[in-house]
Structure formats: C-alpha cells, structure tokens
Design a protein around this motif. Structure first.
Motif, PDB file in Angstrom:
ATOM      1  N   SER A 272       0.930  -1.159  -0.206  1.00  0.00           N
ATOM      2  CA  SER A 272      -0.358  -0.367  -0.072  1.00  0.00           C
ATOM      3  C   SER A 272       0.669   1.237   0.509  1.00  0.00           C
TER       4      SER A 272
ATOM      5  N   SER B 257      -3.858  -5.989   0.777  1.00  0.00           N
ATOM      6  CA  SER B 257      -3.680  -4.575   2.037  1.00  0.00           C
ATOM      7  C   SER B 257      -4.577  -5.978   3.028  1.00  0.00           C
TER       8      SER B 257
ATOM      9  N   VAL C 205      -5.621   4.352  -0.763  1.00  0.00           N
ATOM     10  CA  VAL C 205      -5.984   3.643  -1.332  1.00  0.00           C
ATOM     11  C   VAL C 205      -6.941   2.566  -1.693  1.00  0.00           C
TER      12      VAL C 205
END
Length: 319
Positions: A77, A104, A178
């Motif tokens: 990320s 993630s 993100v």
C-alpha cells in the motif's frame, strides 16, 4: 471517468489529501521516512532471528512472521500512497485496485490471527513452563503460523471476490489514499447486504475470536504471574509479555475503530470524516509496523544481545 462500451468501470480515482496540497508534501516525506524505517527495522529483526540460533524458538519464529507480514502489508500500500501524494488525483485501474485491496486485507487479517497465536504461545510458556517444549513443538508452532497465513489469505479471497462482483456505475472517486475495502464498498450502486454480512463474519473470525483468545490467555497469564512469590520472578514474567501486549493494544485499538462497524450504505457525506478515517487507516498501516520492531527490540534482552553479536561478527570480518 473511463468506461468500456458496456459501461463497466475500468478505473478508480484516489482523492487522498488532494484538497490539502501542503499537507501532501509533509505527509510524503513523513510516510517515506516511516516506510524506510519499517523495511530497515523489520528486515534487521528477521535477519537477527534467522542468523542467531539462540532465537530459534516459537516466540521468535512468530515474531519473524509478524515482521514479514508488516513488510508485505506496507509494501502493498505505501508505494501507492506515496504516488498519491505526488499527484493531484491518482488514477488506478480496476484490476490494480482489487489486487492491492486483496494483498492489504490478507496481510491485515493474517496479522490479527498471528497476534492471537503469539498470545497462546506466551500462555503456554508462562502457565506450563515445564511442558512448554513438548506442547510447542516445531510442528505445532509451524502449523499455527501456517494457519494464520491461510486464514488471512482465504478471508481476503472471499472479501475481494464479493467486492469484484459489485457494479460501480456512478461514482469512481475513492476518498482514501488506497483501495481500502470499506471505501470501495461505499461506491457500489447495488445492494451490498451480502458484503456487509461477509464483513461481519470476517470481523468475528479475524478480529473478535483472536482478541478473545488474547484476553483469556492474559487473564490466565496474570493469574499465574501473581502467584509467583518473588518480585524479580514477577518482573521477568511480565517482561516477556509486555512487548506483545503493547503491540496488541496499538494494533487492535486502531483496527477496531476502523472496521468494527461496516455500513451497507454510507450516510456520511462530510469530507472531513472521510479524511479522518483515511488518516486513521494510514496510522494503522504505517505507524504500527514501524513500532513493532522497536517495541520488541527495546524490551527484549535476547534481541539486543543478538544484534550486538551480529554487529560484532561483521566488524571482526571487516578487520
């Protein structure tokens, strides 16, 4: 907004702190420095544990896995976050967004379960010290770590697959740094009840159950420590758990605030709240992995001694 002929969304726009250009510059420098510290700190910790045979124990095996998870999580990320700070409105492809979200989420879920496994390890070590080598055999702790990774990966596959099936037909602007799963779900133009139920199940498996394991383990640990007659014995016993407990408080305190209450439809239209949520996510995603090696090394004499020995050998080789 780019779309194909059949109106399928092909990209997302990450807003981040685009409305605050001065903050973007400050955060770029800060996050870059923190990311380098994460790579250095966790990399050194992994190297020390692998190279020093005295640290080839279940506790340090789990710690090595934790450091590797932190490196993988931030690497999935942080590069995107840094790129986001350098552009006004960062565009990311739909497939790229899903891959980043999968990685993630998988690493975050794995870390949750891994912290629970580490609590079990400390419980056995303190409550059953004589049986510890038998109970926590190599096969046992390797399977525990493998189970943590498998749980995180499977959970992420489920959540990402469900998110990919949703239609995104109106808005492709993500109020985040993100492709964070809750921020993406807010953009769906269909019923996300299944996603909400699935996320609730995910919260139960990778957040609530590990936290219950940690809580119950520490209740028994504290009870056992209080029975130790000497003050020095109590201090040594507490010192073996203090680093893990500190990491748990920081990690779960932040992640519960962000993920405990998934919403099927966002009723919050305030941009300020989106920025606060994004900054909290940034804190969870960067600050915690940076602190983990510091917490474990500063509070652990074995790690300090191993680092000194490794540096001493390198100096001797250099001479």
């Amino acid at each position: 907004m780019e779309r194909t002929n059949d109106s399928t969304l092909t990209e997302f726009v990450l807003v981040g702190l685009s409305a605050h250009p001065k903050l973007q510059t400050v955060f770029f420098v800060l996050v870059l420095w923190m990311y380098l510290m994460i790579l250095l700190g966790n990399g050194v910790l992994i190297s020390v544990i692998i190279c020093d045979s005295h640290l080839h124990t279940p506790m340090y095996f789990f710690l090595c896995n934790l450091s590797f998870v932190d490196i993988c999580y931030t690497s999935s990320s942080v590069p995107l976050i840094l790129d986001n700070f350098l552009t006004v409105r960062k565009r990311v492809s739909f497939s790229g967004c899903m891959v980043q979200m999968f990685l993630s989420f998988a690493m975050g879920a794995t870390e949750c379960v891994l912290l629970g496994m580490m609590a079990l390890d400390r419980y056995v070590a303190i409550c059953y010290p004589l049986r510890y080598p038998v109970i926590m055999s190599k096969n046992t702790y390797v399977l525990m770590a493998a189970g943590s990774w498998a749980t995180g990966l499977v959970d992420s596959v489920v959540q990402t697959s469900l998110a990919m099936q949703l239609p995104f037909c109106a808005n492709n602007v993500i109020n985040h740094f993100v492709c964070e799963i809750l921020a993406v779900l807010k953009l769906a133009c269909a019923d996300i009840s299944i996603n909400v139920i699935s996320m609730a199940g995910s919260n139960l498996i990778v957040l609530v159950i590990p936290l219950l394991v940690i809580s119950i383990s520490y209740i028994f640990i504290v009870t056992t420590i209080l029975r130790i007659p000497s003050t020095e014995g109590k201090r040594k016993a507490f010192s073996t758990c203090s680093a893990h407990l500190t990491v748990v408080i920081i990690f779960y305190g932040t992640i519960f605030f962000m993920y405990a209450k998934p919403k099927s439809k966002s009723s919050v239209g305030a941009d300020n709240q989106d920025i606060i949520e994004a900054l909290l996510s940034l804190f969870y995603g960067v600050m915690t992995p940076m602190l983990n090696p510091l917490i474990y090394s500063l509070r652990n004499k074995d790690v300090k001694a191993a680092v000194k020995n490794m540096l001493g050998r390198r100096n001797s080789d250099g001479i």
